[in-house]
Write a protein that holds these residues in place. Sequence first.
Motif, PDB file in Angstrom:
ATOM      1  N   THR A  43     -16.045  10.445   1.061  1.00  0.00           N
ATOM      2  CA  THR A  43     -16.399   9.289   1.620  1.00  0.00           C
ATOM      3  C   THR A  43     -17.430   8.388   0.978  1.00  0.00           C
ATOM      4  O   THR A  43     -18.483   9.065   0.704  1.00  0.00           O
ATOM      5  CB  THR A  43     -16.731   9.438   3.333  1.00  0.00           C
ATOM      6  OG1 THR A  43     -15.553  10.113   3.763  1.00  0.00           O
ATOM      7  CG2 THR A  43     -16.987   8.102   4.055  1.00  0.00           C
ATOM      8  N   GLY A  44     -17.179   7.121   0.656  1.00  0.00           N
ATOM      9  CA  GLY A  44     -18.187   6.377   0.035  1.00  0.00           C
ATOM     10  C   GLY A  44     -18.023   6.414  -1.375  1.00  0.00           C
ATOM     11  O   GLY A  44     -18.937   5.617  -1.912  1.00  0.00           O
ATOM     12  N   ALA A  45     -17.528   7.146  -2.115  1.00  0.00           N
ATOM     13  CA  ALA A  45     -17.478   7.348  -3.457  1.00  0.00           C
ATOM     14  C   ALA A  45     -16.705   6.189  -3.998  1.00  0.00           C
ATOM     15  O   ALA A  45     -15.808   5.755  -3.432  1.00  0.00           O
ATOM     16  CB  ALA A  45     -16.961   8.807  -3.967  1.00  0.00           C
ATOM     17  N   THR A  46     -16.696   5.833  -5.322  1.00  0.00           N
ATOM     18  CA  THR A  46     -15.924   5.224  -6.149  1.00  0.00           C
ATOM     19  C   THR A  46     -15.623   6.013  -7.279  1.00  0.00           C
ATOM     20  O   THR A  46     -16.366   6.343  -8.020  1.00  0.00           O
ATOM     21  CB  THR A  46     -16.461   3.788  -6.464  1.00  0.00           C
ATOM     22  OG1 THR A  46     -16.615   2.965  -5.479  1.00  0.00           O
ATOM     23  CG2 THR A  46     -15.478   3.074  -7.448  1.00  0.00           C
ATOM     24  N   VAL A  47     -14.198   6.348  -7.478  1.00  0.00           N
ATOM     25  CA  VAL A  47     -13.636   7.126  -8.495  1.00  0.00           C
ATOM     26  C   VAL A  47     -12.961   6.182  -9.369  1.00  0.00           C
ATOM     27  O   VAL A  47     -12.596   5.093  -9.155  1.00  0.00           O
ATOM     28  CB  VAL A  47     -12.901   8.196  -7.928  1.00  0.00           C
ATOM     29  CG1 VAL A  47     -13.670   9.096  -7.034  1.00  0.00           C
ATOM     30  CG2 VAL A  47     -11.604   7.926  -7.256  1.00  0.00           C
ATOM     31  N   THR A  48     -12.323   6.863 -10.469  1.00  0.00           N
ATOM     32  CA  THR A  48     -11.469   6.211 -11.349  1.00  0.00           C
ATOM     33  C   THR A  48     -10.180   7.055 -11.560  1.00  0.00           C
ATOM     34  O   THR A  48     -10.244   8.354 -11.760  1.00  0.00           O
ATOM     35  CB  THR A  48     -11.986   5.638 -12.569  1.00  0.00           C
ATOM     36  OG1 THR A  48     -12.626   6.982 -13.345  1.00  0.00           O
ATOM     37  CG2 THR A  48     -13.301   4.811 -12.660  1.00  0.00           C
ATOM     38  N   TRP A  49      -9.118   6.237 -11.784  1.00  0.00           N
ATOM     39  CA  TRP A  49      -7.791   7.101 -11.918  1.00  0.00           C
ATOM     40  C   TRP A  49      -7.102   6.252 -13.227  1.00  0.00           C
ATOM     41  O   TRP A  49      -7.057   4.796 -13.257  1.00  0.00           O
ATOM     42  CB  TRP A  49      -6.806   6.752 -10.895  1.00  0.00           C
ATOM     43  CG  TRP A  49      -7.044   7.750  -9.815  1.00  0.00           C
ATOM     44  CD1 TRP A  49      -8.068   8.692  -9.588  1.00  0.00           C
ATOM     45  CD2 TRP A  49      -6.711   7.767  -8.508  1.00  0.00           C
ATOM     46  NE1 TRP A  49      -8.034   9.312  -8.220  1.00  0.00           N
ATOM     47  CE2 TRP A  49      -7.264   8.588  -7.501  1.00  0.00           C
ATOM     48  CE3 TRP A  49      -5.452   7.135  -7.791  1.00  0.00           C
ATOM     49  CZ2 TRP A  49      -6.618   8.892  -6.209  1.00  0.00           C
ATOM     50  CZ3 TRP A  49      -5.152   7.361  -6.448  1.00  0.00           C
ATOM     51  CH2 TRP A  49      -5.529   8.249  -5.879  1.00  0.00           C
ATOM     52  N   PHE A  58      -8.530   2.651 -13.335  1.00  0.00           N
ATOM     53  CA  PHE A  58      -8.595   1.856 -11.907  1.00  0.00           C
ATOM     54  C   PHE A  58      -9.482   2.233 -11.184  1.00  0.00           C
ATOM     55  O   PHE A  58      -9.858   3.563 -10.863  1.00  0.00           O
ATOM     56  CB  PHE A  58      -7.485   2.191 -11.207  1.00  0.00           C
ATOM     57  CG  PHE A  58      -6.251   1.359 -11.936  1.00  0.00           C
ATOM     58  CD1 PHE A  58      -5.601   0.124 -11.570  1.00  0.00           C
ATOM     59  CD2 PHE A  58      -5.136   2.085 -12.849  1.00  0.00           C
ATOM     60  CE1 PHE A  58      -4.616  -0.486 -11.979  1.00  0.00           C
ATOM     61  CE2 PHE A  58      -4.046   1.524 -13.263  1.00  0.00           C
ATOM     62  CZ  PHE A  58      -3.812   0.252 -13.008  1.00  0.00           C
ATOM     63  N   PRO A  59     -10.798   1.739 -10.659  1.00  0.00           N
ATOM     64  CA  PRO A  59     -11.574   2.048  -9.628  1.00  0.00           C
ATOM     65  C   PRO A  59     -10.766   2.024  -8.146  1.00  0.00           C
ATOM     66  O   PRO A  59     -10.136   1.308  -7.668  1.00  0.00           O
ATOM     67  CB  PRO A  59     -12.627   1.005  -9.484  1.00  0.00           C
ATOM     68  CG  PRO A  59     -11.859  -0.302  -9.920  1.00  0.00           C
ATOM     69  CD  PRO A  59     -10.840   0.059 -10.959  1.00  0.00           C
ATOM     70  N   VAL A  60     -11.234   3.225  -7.780  1.00  0.00           N
ATOM     71  CA  VAL A  60     -10.485   3.679  -6.278  1.00  0.00           C
ATOM     72  C   VAL A  60     -11.873   3.950  -5.431  1.00  0.00           C
ATOM     73  O   VAL A  60     -12.508   4.973  -5.754  1.00  0.00           O
ATOM     74  CB  VAL A  60      -9.699   4.702  -6.485  1.00  0.00           C
ATOM     75  CG1 VAL A  60      -9.341   5.115  -5.021  1.00  0.00           C
ATOM     76  CG2 VAL A  60      -8.628   4.758  -7.532  1.00  0.00           C
ATOM     77  N   ARG A  61     -11.869   3.202  -4.397  1.00  0.00           N
ATOM     78  CA  ARG A  61     -12.933   3.175  -3.518  1.00  0.00           C
ATOM     79  C   ARG A  61     -12.540   4.138  -2.390  1.00  0.00           C
ATOM     80  O   ARG A  61     -11.351   3.942  -1.732  1.00  0.00           O
ATOM     81  CB  ARG A  61     -13.410   1.703  -2.938  1.00  0.00           C
ATOM     82  CG  ARG A  61     -14.102   0.883  -3.958  1.00  0.00           C
ATOM     83  CD  ARG A  61     -13.978  -0.579  -3.776  1.00  0.00           C
ATOM     84  NE  ARG A  61     -12.795  -1.188  -3.951  1.00  0.00           N
ATOM     85  CZ  ARG A  61     -12.538  -1.330  -5.340  1.00  0.00           C
ATOM     86  NH1 ARG A  61     -12.991  -0.773  -6.316  1.00  0.00           N
ATOM     87  NH2 ARG A  61     -11.369  -2.171  -5.554  1.00  0.00           N
ATOM     88  N   VAL A  62     -13.287   5.125  -2.064  1.00  0.00           N
ATOM     89  CA  VAL A  62     -12.948   5.954  -1.191  1.00  0.00           C
ATOM     90  C   VAL A  62     -13.492   5.713   0.308  1.00  0.00           C
ATOM     91  O   VAL A  62     -14.724   5.804   0.457  1.00  0.00           O
ATOM     92  CB  VAL A  62     -13.458   7.747  -1.419  1.00  0.00           C
ATOM     93  CG1 VAL A  62     -12.945   8.456  -0.278  1.00  0.00           C
ATOM     94  CG2 VAL A  62     -12.908   8.054  -2.838  1.00  0.00           C
ATOM     95  N   VAL A  63     -12.708   5.188   1.399  1.00  0.00           N
ATOM     96  CA  VAL A  63     -13.224   4.696   2.597  1.00  0.00           C
ATOM     97  C   VAL A  63     -13.634   5.819   3.688  1.00  0.00           C
ATOM     98  O   VAL A  63     -14.471   5.843   4.321  1.00  0.00           O
ATOM     99  CB  VAL A  63     -12.373   3.700   3.103  1.00  0.00           C
ATOM    100  CG1 VAL A  63     -12.714   3.207   4.620  1.00  0.00           C
ATOM    101  CG2 VAL A  63     -12.055   2.552   2.221  1.00  0.00           C
ATOM    102  N   GLU A  64     -12.698   6.816   3.584  1.00  0.00           N
ATOM    103  CA  GLU A  64     -13.006   7.909   4.643  1.00  0.00           C
ATOM    104  C   GLU A  64     -12.094   9.200   4.118  1.00  0.00           C
ATOM    105  O   GLU A  64     -10.954   9.088   3.625  1.00  0.00           O
ATOM    106  CB  GLU A  64     -12.307   7.489   5.838  1.00  0.00           C
ATOM    107  CG  GLU A  64     -12.508   8.559   6.916  1.00  0.00           C
ATOM    108  CD  GLU A  64     -11.731   7.904   8.302  1.00  0.00           C
ATOM    109  OE1 GLU A  64     -12.149   8.394   9.173  1.00  0.00           O
ATOM    110  OE2 GLU A  64     -10.863   7.170   8.330  1.00  0.00           O
TER     111      GLU A  64
END
Length: 152
Positions: A43-49, A58-64
């Motif tokens: 939760t709250g992280a931004t990861v890349t795929w 691609f940035p992927v924003r982790v909402v929950e």
Amino acid sequence: MAYEFTVGGRISRPVAEVFEAVVDPAQLSSYFTTGGAVGRLETGATVTWDFHDFPGAFPVRVVEVIPNQKIVLRWDASPDDDLAGNYETTVTMTFEALEDDRTLVRIHEAGWRDNEAGQKASYGNCEGWTGMLCAMRVWLEHGINLRDGFYK
């Protein structure tokens, strides 16, 4: 009408193992993100795929993230000609433990604009998530990477 879809499937592994195969970047890179995943889904992280069929991380924003139950992500939709500019879609993955030690995974993505570009992008992502579920099942149940060499 905005475009959205849900895909799902059953994997013959316990829910904790299936959930971990999504949140762990090393495992996700083994069967889905052909160019690699960087960062654990928290939760709250931004990861890349990164994918060989769509090069560039691609940035992927982790909402929950609710362990062994749900993951909610947001990422950029494909660009279109709408004057409103760029926008995001929301991906919700749910994990349900079944009685026979299998796991039901459902992936819902929503939020595309109601235009031709939104329709095309939603169909493409529906294909991608269906492929992810198939690849994850074969990886977890048999240790085979279905996507290896598929896109390059």
